[in-house]
Design an enzyme around this catalytic site. Structure first.
Site, PDB file in Angstrom:
ATOM      1  N   CYS A   2     -15.284 -27.049  60.415  1.00 32.76           N
ATOM      2  CA  CYS A   2     -14.639 -26.236  59.364  1.00 32.76           C
ATOM      3  C   CYS A   2     -15.085 -24.780  59.432  1.00 32.76           C
ATOM      4  CB  CYS A   2     -15.013 -26.771  57.992  1.00 32.76           C
ATOM      5  SG  CYS A   2     -14.755 -28.522  57.802  1.00 32.76           S
ATOM      6  N   ARG A  27     -12.900 -23.127  66.149  1.00 31.58           N
ATOM      7  CA  ARG A  27     -13.899 -24.132  65.775  1.00 31.58           C
ATOM      8  C   ARG A  27     -13.286 -25.524  65.667  1.00 31.58           C
ATOM      9  NH1 ARG A  27     -18.343 -21.413  62.849  1.00 31.58           N
ATOM     10  NH2 ARG A  27     -18.645 -23.240  61.560  1.00 31.58           N
ATOM     11  N   TRP A  75     -11.846 -29.463  59.108  1.00 33.76           N
ATOM     12  CA  TRP A  75     -11.882 -30.538  60.108  1.00 33.76           C
ATOM     13  C   TRP A  75     -12.300 -31.782  59.326  1.00 33.76           C
ATOM     14  CZ3 TRP A  75     -15.499 -33.850  62.545  1.00 33.76           C
ATOM     15  CH2 TRP A  75     -15.093 -34.367  63.772  1.00 33.76           C
ATOM     16  N   ASN A  99     -18.074 -26.358  53.956  1.00 33.48           N
ATOM     17  CA  ASN A  99     -18.305 -26.949  55.284  1.00 33.48           C
ATOM     18  C   ASN A  99     -19.436 -27.961  55.144  1.00 33.48           C
ATOM     19  OD1 ASN A  99     -16.565 -25.067  56.258  1.00 33.48           O
ATOM     20  ND2 ASN A  99     -18.069 -23.902  57.427  1.00 33.48           N
ATOM     21  N   GLY A 100     -19.387 -29.045  55.904  1.00 33.90           N
ATOM     22  CA  GLY A 100     -20.496 -30.005  55.880  1.00 33.90           C
ATOM     23  C   GLY A 100     -20.171 -31.232  55.048  1.00 33.90           C
ATOM     24  N   GLU A 481     -18.936 -34.009  84.134  1.00 36.93           N
ATOM     25  CA  GLU A 481     -18.420 -32.834  83.424  1.00 36.93           C
ATOM     26  C   GLU A 481     -16.938 -32.602  83.786  1.00 36.93           C
ATOM     27  OE1 GLU A 481     -18.864 -30.892  81.117  1.00 36.93           O
ATOM     28  OE2 GLU A 481     -17.919 -28.982  81.584  1.00 36.93           O
ATOM     29  N   LYS A 485     -13.963 -32.571  81.090  1.00 38.66           N
ATOM     30  CA  LYS A 485     -13.064 -31.416  80.941  1.00 38.66           C
ATOM     31  C   LYS A 485     -11.615 -31.850  81.031  1.00 38.66           C
ATOM     32  CE  LYS A 485     -15.049 -29.052  79.846  1.00 38.66           C
ATOM     33  NZ  LYS A 485     -16.293 -28.524  79.367  1.00 38.66           N
ATOM     34  N   GLU A 488     -10.601 -34.080  77.844  1.00 40.06           N
ATOM     35  CA  GLU A 488     -10.570 -33.453  76.515  1.00 40.06           C
ATOM     36  C   GLU A 488      -9.413 -32.478  76.338  1.00 40.06           C
ATOM     37  OE1 GLU A 488     -13.933 -30.984  75.392  1.00 40.06           O
ATOM     38  OE2 GLU A 488     -14.223 -30.365  77.457  1.00 40.06           O
ATOM     39  N   HIS A 504     -19.660 -51.071  93.132  1.00 39.18           N
ATOM     40  CA  HIS A 504     -20.221 -52.022  92.161  1.00 39.18           C
ATOM     41  C   HIS A 504     -19.264 -52.255  90.998  1.00 39.18           C
ATOM     42  CE1 HIS A 504     -23.939 -52.067  94.378  1.00 39.18           C
ATOM     43  NE2 HIS A 504     -23.903 -50.737  94.410  1.00 39.18           N
ATOM     44  N   LYS A 604     -15.297 -27.211  67.769  1.00 36.89           N
ATOM     45  CA  LYS A 604     -16.160 -26.443  68.666  1.00 36.89           C
ATOM     46  C   LYS A 604     -17.629 -26.667  68.362  1.00 36.89           C
ATOM     47  CE  LYS A 604     -16.999 -23.456  71.882  1.00 36.89           C
ATOM     48  NZ  LYS A 604     -16.883 -24.006  73.247  1.00 36.89           N
TER      49      LYS A 604
HETATM   50  C1  F6R Z   1     -17.032 -30.075  75.977  1.00 34.27           C
HETATM   51  C2  F6R Z   1     -17.847 -29.476  74.933  1.00 34.27           C
HETATM   52  C3  F6R Z   1     -18.722 -30.363  74.132  1.00 34.27           C
HETATM   53  C4  F6R Z   1     -20.036 -29.616  73.772  1.00 34.27           C
HETATM   54  C5  F6R Z   1     -20.870 -30.479  72.823  1.00 34.27           C
HETATM   55  C6  F6R Z   1     -22.189 -29.820  72.490  1.00 34.27           C
HETATM   56  O1  F6R Z   1     -16.277 -29.127  76.656  1.00 34.27           O
HETATM   57  O2  F6R Z   1     -17.778 -28.290  74.702  1.00 34.27           O
HETATM   58  O3  F6R Z   1     -18.995 -31.551  74.778  1.00 34.27           O
HETATM   59  O4  F6R Z   1     -20.735 -29.342  74.940  1.00 34.27           O
HETATM   60  O5  F6R Z   1     -20.146 -30.692  71.630  1.00 34.27           O
HETATM   61  O6  F6R Z   1     -22.003 -28.608  71.835  1.00 34.27           O
HETATM   62  P1  F6R Z   1     -23.138 -27.538  71.773  1.00 34.27           P
HETATM   63  O7  F6R Z   1     -23.392 -27.048  73.160  1.00 34.27           O
HETATM   64  O8  F6R Z   1     -22.606 -26.461  70.869  1.00 34.27           O
HETATM   65  O9  F6R Z   1     -24.359 -28.211  71.224  1.00 34.27           O
END
Ligand code: F6R
Length: 609
Positions: A2, A27, A75, A99-100, A481, A485, A488, A504, A604
């Site tokens: 949020c 975010r 969110w 927020n929270g 990773e 990517k 997501e 396996h 985010k």
């Molecule tokens: C994927 C991504 C997330 C963050 C994860 C941790 O592209 O961005 O997997 O890496 O939510 O976030 P931070 O780094 O802000 O702790």
């Protein structure tokens, strides 16, 4: 997650609130709303589910007047992302955005309902509005009503509150969720991050844990948890507005991928002294690498994968055993901790709830806390003994790109520093490593030049329903990773596997419809990966090979597509090889037509556990 914005100005508040909420879109959110106080001090509210354009339409149809207002991007946590659950929530004379999570929500709800309150939404936020309204109705002043309400709340929250008839007041509170106050020429502002505040004010006050504040056009009064007035430092706004804008790029993600040579240059410039060919780790002197027997690393998502790459570096180069886990599991393992040993936390936002909880677990176990963060004012940074910034600049695209490679940059340099402290690298060897690390931004720039070819490969990939990513050694975390990517932002199901694990189990999935992306620079484990490539080819799998010239010569004939990278020194290969993986998923998502910068369901900064 949020986002909050508040304004006390002299211009109409609604357009400013919308503009600021757009800056907070990155975010992640699923509904939005604003409330203003009009000229006669009455509350007006517009809310909409979905994107901000829906809120914009609601405002066009029924504009809101007034120069005081609060806005929110939500969110969903408590209750579905409907208009009714969108913030602001209003009870009587009081409007609240939040927020929270309010943890004692049930108790408060039961108490309020016993007193005849009928909540209109499923949210915890609405209860805060009712509590303030009840305190005002009991005859308390706005300040007393806010103080009394905060005393009843448990949990992690940031709040902004408007009261009918009080056109020169926004009340704010911070407990576990960041809030900053912006002081501008022409008003006072409130924001959940500096990016939202940047265009309006050049001076900021970061509220501290437990702080609450009464903002007016003339300034701000801040109180600590005990209600005592406190002074907090005023700092210059750290975020250049241009860094938070797309420029000529179609998406923030594309801009951030292309910024990598520059921001990696800043990050390495901070930790490497190129003239002296040495490391600059003054801040890390607080970590006793020489006597450490093991180090804990915890992080989430992409930051966790950066930590997984670093495990190879710390163990191989520095001879330091690493205990690494995703933060959401680490703290529940009840891992026995040795007091005095280092624990390292990696986080772009510095606000990720699970990473923060793991940090606190290690703090309670007497460990020395170090963090690698992109937001220097973040909670994780503030709770660390040693803070190592990544200097990637604001990352707006939800999918982490430049923050990941900058995390790798700091981790690589830190591993060399640890190796030197532990007597595993001589001065000359450190010099050699510094020279290699300094070349990384150049290799990343070379990798970016491959974009047109990668875009062609991505067109086919965008039609797939599933994909496998394979790698060995430091290329295994890169495979994980790359798969993250892709899934997501393009919503294509993808899994990363250790290439050696293929037979396996996952090999059963291989057929002509399964793209298999193999990350295979010609390094020490190349021969083994080459055998795995043969295993996939023999079963008709469609291989997309990411390798260098020598690798392409040896196994290029087995692949449907080959992306030929420059020949990169093994230590920095993970930084350079991240780029084709980012570009592949970016273009696959663009072809698939998804919302690249704000993929569905994602936030985010994940401030709930
Ligand atoms: C994927 C991504 C997330 C963050 C994860 C941790 O592209 O961005 O997997 O890496 O939510 O976030 P931070 O780094 O802000 O702790």
């Amino acid at each position: 997650m949020c986002g909050i914005f508040g304004v006390l100005g002299s211009e109409p508040a609604a357009p400013r609130l919308l503009d600021a909420l757009k800056r907070l879109e990155y975010r992640g959110y699923d509904s939005a709303g604003i409330t203003t106080l009009d000229e006669s001090g009455r509350l007006g509210r517009r809310r909409a589910a979905g994107k901000l354009r829906n809120l914009e339409k609601a405002l066009d149809a029924e504009p809101l007047s007034g120069t005081t207002g609060i806005g929110h991007t939500r969110w969903a946590t408590h209750g579905a992302p409907t208009v009714n659950n969108a913030h602001p929530h209003i009870a009587g004379r009081v409007a609240v955005v939040h927020n929270g999570i309010i943890e004692n929500y049930r108790t408060l709800r039961d108490e309020l309902m016993a007193r005849g309150v009928k909540p209109e939404s499923d949210t915890d936020t609405e209860l805060v509005a009712h509590l303030v309204e009840a305190a005002l109705a009991a005859g308390l002043s706005p300040k007393e009503a806010i103080g009394a309400t905060l005393g009843k709340l448990q949990g992690a929250y940031a709040l902004a509150i408007l009261i009918e008839g009080e056109q020169d007041l926004i009340a704010a509170a911070r407990a576990g969720s960041p809030l900053a106050i912006g002081l501008g020429e022409e008003g006072t502002y409130l924001g959940s991050d500096a990016i939202a505040l940047a265009p309006f004010s050049d001076r900021l006050i970061y509220m501290e844990e437990g702080d609450w504040a009464l903002l007016s056009r003339g300034g701000v009064e801040i109180f600590d948890e005990a209600g005592e007035p406190v002074e907090r430092a005023i700092v210059a706004t750290p975020v250049s507005i241009s860094m938070a804008e797309k420029g000529n790029y179609r998406h923030f993600m594309a801009k951030e991928i292309h910024e990598q040579p520059e921001v990696l240059g800043h990050t390495f410039g901070h930790y490497l002294d190129l003239a002296q060919e040495s490391l600059r780790f003054g801040a890390a002197e607080g970590i006793d690498f020489a006597n450490a027997t093991r180090m804990t690393i915890a992080a989430c998502g992409t930051a966790y994968y950066a930590g997984l790459v670093a495990r190879y570096w710390f163990e191989r180069v520095a001879g330091l055993p690493i205990d690494i886990d995703v933060a959401s599991e680490f703290r529940y393992r009840e891992a026995p901790l040795t007091p005095g040993q280092p624990a390292l936390f990696v986080s772009q936002s510095g606000e990720t709830a699970d990473t923060l909880a793991s940090l606190r677990y290690c703090r309670a176990g007497g460990q020395k806390i170090a963090s690698i963060v992109n937001v220097a004012s973040s909670t994780i940074a503030r709770e660390s003994d040693v803070v190592l910034p990544t200097l990637a600049g604001p990352e707006i695209g939800v999918a982490s790109t430049k923050a990941f490679t900058c995390q790798l940059a700091v981790l690589a340099a830190l591993a060399v520093h640890a190796a030197h402290a532990r007597g595993r690298l001589s001065e000359d060897e450190v010099r050699e490593h510094v020279g290699i690390l300094a070349e990384a931004p150049g290799y990343v720039a070379d990798a970016l030049r491959l974009e047109a070819g990668i875009e062609r490969v991505a067109r086919d990939l965008s039609h797939a329903s599933n994909a496998l990513y394979l790698g060995r050694g430091t290329n295994l975390p890169l495979a994980l990773e790359g798969a993250l990517k892709l899934k997501e932002i393009s919503y294509i199901h993808a899994e990363g596997y250790a290439a050696g694990e293929l037979k396996h189990g996952p090999i059963a999935l291989i057929d002509e419809d399964m793209p298999v992306i193999v990350i295979a620079p010609h390094d020490a484990v190349f021969e083994k990966v080459a055998s795995n490539i043969q295993e996939v080819a023999a079963r008709g799998g469609r291989i997309i090979l990411i390798t260098d010239e020598r690798g392409a010569e040896e196994v290029g004939t087995q692949s449907a597509e080959t992306i030929v990278m420059p020949t990169v020194p093994p230590m920095i290969a993970p930084i350079a090889y991240a780029v084709p993986l980012q570009l592949l998923s970016y273009h696959a998502a663009v072809f698939a037509g998804t919302d690249v910068d704000q993929p569905r369901n994602l936030a985010k900064s994940v401030t709930v556990e």
